[in-house]
Design an enzyme around this catalytic site. Structure first.
Site, PDB file in Angstrom:
ATOM      1  N   SER A 181      -2.856   2.902 -17.615  1.00 54.21           N
ATOM      2  CA  SER A 181      -1.968   2.566 -16.503  1.00 54.21           C
ATOM      3  C   SER A 181      -1.810   3.709 -15.510  1.00 54.21           C
ATOM      4  O   SER A 181      -2.441   4.751 -15.636  1.00 54.21           O
ATOM      5  CB  SER A 181      -0.577   2.164 -17.002  1.00 54.21           C
ATOM      6  OG  SER A 181       0.059   3.279 -17.559  1.00 54.21           O
TER       7      SER A 181
ATOM      8  N   LYS B 277       0.849  -1.196   0.000  1.00 50.24           N
ATOM      9  CA  LYS B 277       0.000   0.000   0.000  1.00 50.24           C
ATOM     10  C   LYS B 277       0.879   1.238   0.000  1.00 50.24           C
ATOM     11  O   LYS B 277       1.807   1.369   0.804  1.00 50.24           O
ATOM     12  CB  LYS B 277      -0.888  -0.002   1.238  1.00 50.24           C
ATOM     13  CG  LYS B 277      -1.776   1.210   1.391  1.00 50.24           C
ATOM     14  CD  LYS B 277      -2.661   1.000   2.607  1.00 50.24           C
ATOM     15  CE  LYS B 277      -3.362   2.219   3.065  1.00 50.24           C
ATOM     16  NZ  LYS B 277      -4.163   1.986   4.266  1.00 50.24           N
TER      17      LYS B 277
ATOM     18  N   GLY C  65      -4.429   7.310 -19.789  1.00 53.51           N
ATOM     19  CA  GLY C  65      -5.578   6.778 -20.506  1.00 53.51           C
ATOM     20  C   GLY C  65      -6.875   7.133 -19.810  1.00 53.51           C
ATOM     21  O   GLY C  65      -7.010   8.207 -19.220  1.00 53.51           O
ATOM     22  N   ALA C  66      -7.834   6.222 -19.868  1.00 55.72           N
ATOM     23  CA  ALA C  66      -9.167   6.484 -19.313  1.00 55.72           C
ATOM     24  C   ALA C  66      -9.127   6.846 -17.830  1.00 55.72           C
ATOM     25  O   ALA C  66      -9.938   7.649 -17.363  1.00 55.72           O
ATOM     26  CB  ALA C  66     -10.066   5.275 -19.533  1.00 55.72           C
ATOM     27  N   ALA C  67      -8.184   6.291 -17.078  1.00 56.28           N
ATOM     28  CA  ALA C  67      -8.079   6.591 -15.647  1.00 56.28           C
ATOM     29  C   ALA C  67      -7.795   8.068 -15.393  1.00 56.28           C
ATOM     30  O   ALA C  67      -8.103   8.588 -14.325  1.00 56.28           O
ATOM     31  CB  ALA C  67      -7.000   5.732 -14.995  1.00 56.28           C
TER      32      ALA C  67
ATOM     33  N   THR D  46      -5.763  -0.829 -12.474  1.00 51.88           N
ATOM     34  CA  THR D  46      -4.909  -0.631 -13.639  1.00 51.88           C
ATOM     35  C   THR D  46      -3.597  -1.351 -13.378  1.00 51.88           C
ATOM     36  O   THR D  46      -3.478  -2.120 -12.432  1.00 51.88           O
ATOM     37  CB  THR D  46      -4.719   0.875 -13.926  1.00 51.88           C
ATOM     38  OG1 THR D  46      -4.095   1.026 -15.202  1.00 51.88           O
ATOM     39  CG2 THR D  46      -3.945   1.585 -12.840  1.00 51.88           C
ATOM     40  N   TYR D  47      -2.603  -1.112 -14.216  1.00 53.69           N
ATOM     41  CA  TYR D  47      -1.288  -1.709 -14.027  1.00 53.69           C
ATOM     42  C   TYR D  47      -0.252  -0.595 -13.891  1.00 53.69           C
ATOM     43  O   TYR D  47      -0.496   0.545 -14.285  1.00 53.69           O
ATOM     44  CB  TYR D  47      -0.934  -2.663 -15.170  1.00 53.69           C
ATOM     45  CG  TYR D  47      -0.820  -1.986 -16.511  1.00 53.69           C
ATOM     46  CD1 TYR D  47       0.420  -1.540 -16.970  1.00 53.69           C
ATOM     47  CD2 TYR D  47      -1.931  -1.779 -17.305  1.00 53.69           C
ATOM     48  CE1 TYR D  47       0.528  -0.898 -18.191  1.00 53.69           C
ATOM     49  CE2 TYR D  47      -1.827  -1.139 -18.528  1.00 53.69           C
ATOM     50  CZ  TYR D  47      -0.595  -0.707 -18.964  1.00 53.69           C
ATOM     51  OH  TYR D  47      -0.489  -0.073 -20.175  1.00 53.69           O
TER      52      TYR D  47
END
Length: 116
Positions: free
Chosen positions: A25, A9, A73-75, A57-58
């Site tokens: 990502s 975390k 991207g979309a994130a 995501t990665y």
């Protein structure tokens, strides 16, 4: 029996950038990745403390010592620079191992995203 538990975390980092024009990502400073035991391409869950958004995501390795936390991207639509995130990674392990496993939890400086 295998269960999924918290492995790593990164608690309360600030978004430094959001790049909509990327495949996807989250880019994370390599120092933070190492401290939390997260590797490149590992799946992570991201929680945005500012708006409640959650996504998976990665990880892409960011420049060491840069403090970079960039959603791609979309994130990128789920965060704004300056938002505070919690980034978590999980692992599957058998029940007995899970009982004694201790996750790596990192508390960076929220203003710089660098290790204290």
């Amino acid at each position: 029996m295998m269960i999924e538990i918290l492995k790593s975390k990164i608690h309360r980092v600030s978004v430094t950038d959001a790049n909509l024009n990327y495949i996807g990502s989250i880019t994370i400073d390599e120092d933070l990745m190492d401290a939390a035991g997260i590797i490149e391409n590992e799946k992570v869950a991201v929680v945005n403390n500012n708006n409640g958004e959650r996504f998976e995501t990665y990880v892409i390795k960011g420049e060491r010592g840069s403090g970079v936390i960039c959603t791609n991207g979309a994130a990128a639509r789920k965060v704004q620079p300056g938002d505070i995130l919690i980034i978590t990674a999980y692992a599957h392990m058998d029940l007995e191992e899970a009982k004694t496993f201790k996750p790596k939890i990192v508390h960076p400086d929220t203003l710089t995203n660098r290790l204290k």
